[in-house]
Design a protein around this motif. Structure first.
Motif, PDB file in Angstrom:
ATOM      1  N   LEU A 136       0.785  -1.134   0.166  1.00  9.44           N
ATOM      2  CA  LEU A 136       0.052  -0.021  -0.037  1.00  9.44           C
ATOM      3  C   LEU A 136       0.990   1.323   0.054  1.00  9.44           C
ATOM      4  O   LEU A 136       0.364   2.392   0.181  1.00  9.44           O
ATOM      5  N   THR A 193      -0.448   4.021  -2.282  1.00  6.99           N
ATOM      6  CA  THR A 193      -1.967   4.075  -2.279  1.00  6.99           C
ATOM      7  C   THR A 193      -2.262   5.482  -1.330  1.00  6.99           C
ATOM      8  O   THR A 193      -1.859   5.055  -0.101  1.00  6.99           O
ATOM      9  N   VAL A 253      -3.822   7.374   1.314  1.00  2.00           N
ATOM     10  CA  VAL A 253      -4.235   6.927   2.870  1.00  2.00           C
ATOM     11  C   VAL A 253      -5.721   7.189   2.946  1.00  2.00           C
ATOM     12  O   VAL A 253      -6.498   6.401   3.767  1.00  2.00           O
ATOM     13  N   CYS A 280      -7.075   1.773   0.750  1.00  2.02           N
ATOM     14  CA  CYS A 280      -6.471   1.694   2.006  1.00  2.02           C
ATOM     15  C   CYS A 280      -7.218   1.559   3.187  1.00  2.02           C
ATOM     16  O   CYS A 280      -6.988   0.958   4.065  1.00  2.02           O
ATOM     17  N   ARG A 326       3.031   6.669   3.679  1.00  6.54           N
ATOM     18  CA  ARG A 326       1.903   6.044   3.521  1.00  6.54           C
ATOM     19  C   ARG A 326       1.742   4.530   4.285  1.00  6.54           C
ATOM     20  O   ARG A 326       0.706   4.418   4.780  1.00  6.54           O
ATOM     21  N   TYR A 331      -0.484   3.696   7.388  1.00  3.26           N
ATOM     22  CA  TYR A 331      -1.318   2.214   7.337  1.00  3.26           C
ATOM     23  C   TYR A 331      -1.383   1.541   8.594  1.00  3.26           C
ATOM     24  O   TYR A 331      -2.204   1.323   9.213  1.00  3.26           O
TER      25      TYR A 331
END
Length: 377
Positions: free
Chosen positions: A82, A85, A87, A92, A228, A232
């Motif tokens: 991720l 990706t 957030v 996510c 990011r 996560y």
């Protein structure tokens, strides 16, 4: 609202009567004040006397370390996947809620197991492994969790020692549907910050190691995977202690979900308010059987894989205790039922002791296994 999540075999006195007594004796608060010792030591002694073989269930569970390794690897892989990706994207957020929160809740409870020396025989190996299990959580807490949690066991319900208890301030200001919804949404922050407001622990080498290891891991993720990925992991920890099915155990374990007496006779002849509630549903498979919470408090030295065996051996002692059937329903009822809230905890003024030092490991282990219990060798 019917209390279908709790068995009604054990009737307790009405909340109204207990609240009135609390207001008279404890400056207006509405907690359930008890003047007897916590029930787990007494039941442990009775079970050992009736079934001495249960003491053979105590000791580390080798499988724990492999599950922890797998979940830590899973979270690192998810964070890497991720890394590009956004957030706030649906992808996510869903990944953090469905996968990440479940995984980090699993790690929270792995640290809970490890705090009882149930991953390795050597205390130091458990301390270090707890720091490793802490890594995907993003915030250092394993070293501080252990003494606070063991004090919770030794001082269940003791005001000023058991940091699992909400304060009067929390209970007063959050005594509404919106307040309880706020508490359930941000309960991870309450459990993280409340202990430091009750009493502070001395800073030890394992605390420093926990902080240094965690900050180093976070830096490596930030430097080589990206911000990011770190967001996560932290988002996963937040969801794990928020409105998530597995987070229901925080509330289910010790909040009193009490059925009202069916008659005036029952109200005038109450039995003690239960302090601990078990849950026997399928989510135990993801949470190291933490739902078997009466069993765990009775025998903290029995690991998660053997708690069902304890329950089977001593079923007569657990069959009639009130228990929950759904953690999701627990959260729903806690928020919406006006008879349930942060006041619904059993407190006592005296008893227990504070666990802080390394030298208490042997004493802790012996007490949890029932050593020193009259009639037990």
């Amino acid at each position: 609202m019917p209390s279908t999540s709790v068995t009604t075999t054990l009737q307790i006195s009405s909340r109204l009567d207990l609240s009135k007594q609390a207001q008279e004796n404890h400056d207006g608060d509405q907690f359930f004040w008890s003047y007897t010792e916590e029930p787990h030591r007494t039941r442990r002694q009775a079970i050992i006397k009736a079934h001495p073989e249960v003491t053979k269930l105590c000791g580390p569970e080798p499988l724990t370390k492999y599950f922890v390794l797998a979940v830590v690897a899973l979270q690192v892989i998810c964070a890497v996947c991720l890394r590009n990706t956004p957030v706030l994207s649906l992808r996510c957020i869903l990944a953090a809620y469905v996968i990440g929160a479940t995984a980090n809740q699993n790690l929270f409870l792995a640290i809970h197991e490890i705090s009882h020396n149930l991953a390795f025989k050597a205390p130091m190996a458990n301390r270090l492994f707890a720091v490793f299990a802490n890594l995907p959580i993003g915030v250092p807490y394993s070293a501080a969790f252990r003494p606070y949690h063991l004090t919770h066991h030794k001082s269940l319900g003791v005001d000023g020692l058991d940091t699992d208890l909400p304060t009067s301030l929390e209970a007063f200001f959050l005594d509404s549907v919106l307040g309880k919804a706020f508490f359930c949404t941000f309960q991870i922050l309450f459990y993280a910050l409340r202990p430091m407001m009750v009493y502070q622990l001395p800073l030890t080498r394992i605390h420093l190691f926990n902080i240094i290891a965690q900050l180093s891991f976070d830096y490596l993720i930030l430097r080589y995977v990206g911000g990011r990925a770190l967001v996560y992991l932290i988002m996963s920890s937040f969801f794990a202690g928020s409105l998530h099915p597995c987070a229901g155990h925080f509330i289910a374990e010790h909040y009193v979900f009490n059925p009202q007496p069916k008659s005036a006779k029952e109200a005038s002849d109450p039995v003690p308010v239960p302090e601990t509630f078990s849950y026997y549903g399928t989510l135990n498979m993801l949470t190291y059987n933490v739902g078997l919470h009466n069993e765990h408090h009775d025998f903290p030295a029995i690991p998660w894989t053997r708690l069902p065996v304890l329950h089977k051996i001593a079923k007569d002692y657990y069959a009639d205790l009130p228990h929950h059937k759904s953690w999701i329903w627990v959260i729903w009822q806690f928020i919406w039922d006006e008879e349930v809230g942060l006041w619904c905890r059993v407190k006592r003024k005296e008893g227990g002791r504070k666990v802080v030092g390394w030298r208490e490991d042997e004493l802790e282990s012996n007490e949890q296994k029932g050593a020193g219990t009259p009639g037990v060798k």
